[in-house]
Scaffold this motif. Structure first.
Motif, short mmCIF file in Angstrom:
data_model
loop_
_atom_site.label_atom_id
_atom_site.label_comp_id
_atom_site.label_asym_id
_atom_site.label_seq_id
_atom_site.Cartn_x
_atom_site.Cartn_y
_atom_site.Cartn_z
N LEU A 156 0.83 -1.21 0.00
CA LEU A 156 0.00 0.00 0.00
C LEU A 156 0.87 1.26 0.00
N ALA A 157 2.01 1.20 0.70
CA ALA A 157 2.91 2.36 0.79
C ALA A 157 3.89 2.43 -0.38
N ARG A 158 3.79 1.44 -1.27
CA ARG A 158 4.63 1.40 -2.48
C ARG A 158 6.13 1.30 -2.14
N VAL A 159 6.46 0.49 -1.16
CA VAL A 159 7.87 0.21 -0.88
C VAL A 159 8.40 -0.61 -2.05
N PRO A 160 9.52 -0.20 -2.65
CA PRO A 160 9.97 -0.83 -3.90
C PRO A 160 10.32 -2.31 -3.78
N LEU A 161 10.90 -2.75 -2.65
CA LEU A 161 11.32 -4.14 -2.52
C LEU A 161 10.78 -4.70 -1.21
N ARG A 162 10.00 -5.80 -1.32
CA ARG A 162 9.30 -6.36 -0.16
C ARG A 162 9.67 -7.84 0.00
N ALA A 163 10.22 -8.19 1.17
CA ALA A 163 10.67 -9.56 1.41
C ALA A 163 10.16 -10.06 2.75
N ALA A 164 9.76 -11.33 2.79
CA ALA A 164 9.29 -11.97 4.02
C ALA A 164 10.17 -13.17 4.33
N VAL A 165 10.37 -13.42 5.61
CA VAL A 165 11.13 -14.59 6.06
C VAL A 165 10.20 -15.49 6.85
N VAL A 166 9.97 -16.71 6.36
CA VAL A 166 9.09 -17.68 7.02
C VAL A 166 9.98 -18.56 7.90
N GLU A 167 9.83 -18.39 9.22
CA GLU A 167 10.69 -19.09 10.17
C GLU A 167 9.93 -20.23 10.86
N GLY A 168 9.49 -21.17 10.05
CA GLY A 168 8.68 -22.26 10.58
C GLY A 168 7.20 -21.97 10.41
N LEU A 169 6.39 -23.03 10.45
CA LEU A 169 4.96 -22.88 10.19
C LEU A 169 4.13 -22.82 11.46
N GLY A 170 4.72 -23.18 12.60
CA GLY A 170 4.05 -22.97 13.88
C GLY A 170 2.94 -23.94 14.20
N PHE A 171 2.18 -23.58 15.23
CA PHE A 171 1.18 -24.45 15.83
C PHE A 171 0.11 -24.89 14.83
N ALA A 172 -0.37 -23.98 13.98
CA ALA A 172 -1.50 -24.30 13.09
C ALA A 172 -1.14 -25.40 12.09
N PHE A 173 0.14 -25.55 11.75
CA PHE A 173 0.55 -26.53 10.76
C PHE A 173 1.23 -27.74 11.40
N THR A 174 1.30 -27.78 12.74
CA THR A 174 1.95 -28.89 13.42
C THR A 174 1.03 -30.10 13.44
N LYS B 42 -10.89 -25.49 15.88
CA LYS B 42 -10.20 -24.20 16.01
C LYS B 42 -8.90 -24.19 15.23
N LYS B 43 -8.14 -25.27 15.33
CA LYS B 43 -6.86 -25.34 14.62
C LYS B 43 -7.07 -25.32 13.11
N ARG B 44 -8.07 -26.04 12.63
CA ARG B 44 -8.37 -26.06 11.20
C ARG B 44 -8.79 -24.67 10.71
N MET B 45 -9.59 -23.97 11.53
CA MET B 45 -10.02 -22.63 11.15
C MET B 45 -8.85 -21.66 11.08
N VAL B 46 -7.97 -21.72 12.10
CA VAL B 46 -6.79 -20.84 12.12
C VAL B 46 -5.91 -21.11 10.90
N ARG B 47 -5.72 -22.40 10.59
CA ARG B 47 -4.89 -22.77 9.43
C ARG B 47 -5.51 -22.25 8.13
N THR B 48 -6.83 -22.37 8.00
CA THR B 48 -7.50 -21.89 6.79
C THR B 48 -7.36 -20.38 6.64
N VAL B 49 -7.57 -19.66 7.74
CA VAL B 49 -7.43 -18.20 7.70
C VAL B 49 -5.99 -17.80 7.35
#
Length: 376
Positions: free
Chosen positions: A107-125, A132-139
């Motif tokens: 939205l702010a038009r930052v020219p270069l945007r990068a994300a670091v995924v450091e594990g998938l956590g509880f929802a994907f364990t 509840k877990k299925r809903m969180v994972r879907t969202v």
């Protein structure tokens, strides 16, 4: 004009533990990176700013749960802040910053945007797959899919997570980059002589069942019936997540003499020096566990699970042993290897340090991340 590089993280106290090396390397390039995090204290800001030259800034973030109002507040705050600062690059870490930080940067038009995924956590364990877990994972999947449309690069710490995100259509394969850990500053985690008396097995983790804490305690109980001289250390705080282990359960292990519990320490190196073998029986969706990397840097063999993220830290039979998740018998057998042949502690410890130098040198990993982003 604001800082050229902005980092967005979910928790200020984690900055000196996990981000200092990257921030320092950015500062060495002449940047004065800006670090957005909630929960800054004046003391913590001073530590980070004085040691790195970075600028610490607060932003509103509800780290857990799904609250549309709170998350919208995060998104709007970051979008206006980034539009005012006009940085060239944004790097986000962990789920909510990866989602709302990247959307705000778009939205702010930052020219270069990068994300670091450091594990998938509880929802994907794997494990309890309640509603509840299925809903969180879907969202989460829907939000990742939306956010990563606007990311230029998405970094992953292990190949399993990368494959899962690509196969689920959460990120396009050409954007996905395998980083293989965030690494540790090896000069701050030097190798130390092996610790053999008493033989000591140590687990450092938040007290969650998914971290394999109960398996560790059960293995300790079985081993101590045959080898009462062997010591077991459990280091880590209680937690409030759904998989948290109750305090009374932990204290019962202590009272029975199964293990010793250290709820908090400012420096785990003190305990790693007293450790013979580091143990992490986790089946949590780790990125690449930092605690295992630290133990390896200090020349400690590792017993861990043959699970995503964890398996990246062990060459089975070389610097430790891989065991199936939730398999207490296999965990006991791996511990027995060291009890029967203590010379493995030194030999496999040397291999751990060698592997840490090859794979988990934070400086080399940061250089690769910055090179991928074109930051000179």
């Amino acid at each position: 004009m604001g800082s050229r590089v902005v980092l967005v993280v979910p928790y200020a106290p984690a900055v000196p533990l996990f981000r200092l090396s990257l921030i320092k390397q950015l500062s060495e390039r002449g940047d004065r990176p800006l670090i957005y995090a909630p929960d800054w204290t004046p003391e913590l800001k001073e530590i980070v700013e004085k040691s790195t030259g970075a600028k610490a800034c607060d932003y509103p973030l509800k780290r857990t749960g799904v609250s549309p109002f709170a998350d919208l507040k995060t998104l709007v705050f970051l979008a206006f802040s980034l539009a005012r600062l006009r940085p060239c690059v944004i790097i986000t870490f962990q789920p909510k910053p990866n989602i709302y930080g990247i959307l705000a940067a778009a939205l702010a038009r930052v020219p270069l945007r990068a994300a670091v995924v450091e594990g998938l956590g509880f929802a994907f364990t794997p494990g309890d797959n309640n509603l509840k877990k299925r809903m969180v994972r879907t969202v989460l999947q829907g939000l990742y899919r939306l956010s990563f449309v606007f990311a230029h690069k998405v970094f992953f710490l292990n190949p399993d997570d990368l494959r899962e995100f690509v196969s689920r259509g959460l990120v396009r394969s050409e954007k996905a980059v395998l980083l293989r850990g965030i690494g540790v500053p090896l000069e701050e985690w030097p190798p130390v002589p092996p610790h053999l008396e008493p033989l000591t097995f140590t687990l450092i983790a938040r007290l969650l069942k998914e971290k394999g804490v109960r398996e560790f305690a059960e293995a300790a109980c079985r081993v101590k019936t045959r080898h009462p001289e062997v010591r077991f250390l459990l280091i880590g705080p209680l937690d409030s997540n759904p998989g948290a282990i109750p305090e009374e359960e932990v204290r019962s292990w202590v009272e029975k003499g199964v293990l010793e519990w250290v709820p908090w320490t400012d420096d785990v190196r003190t305990y790693l020096r007293k450790t013979s073998v580091y143990v992490l029986p986790s089946y949590y969706r780790e990125g690449v566990p930092r605690s295992s990397q630290e133990a390896m840097a200090m020349a400690r063999p590792v017993i861990t699970t043959d699970a995503p993220g964890c398996r990246e830290t062990v060459a089975d039979g070389v610097n430790g042993f891989l065991v199936p998740p939730r398999d207490v018998e296999a965990l006991v057998e791996a511990m027995e290897h060291f009890i029967r042949d203590p010379s493995l502690v030194e030999r496999m410890g040397r291999e751990s340090r060698k592997l840490a130098e090859e794979r988990f040198d934070a400086r080399k990993i940061n250089e690769r991340l910055l090179r991928e982003l074109g930051i000179k």
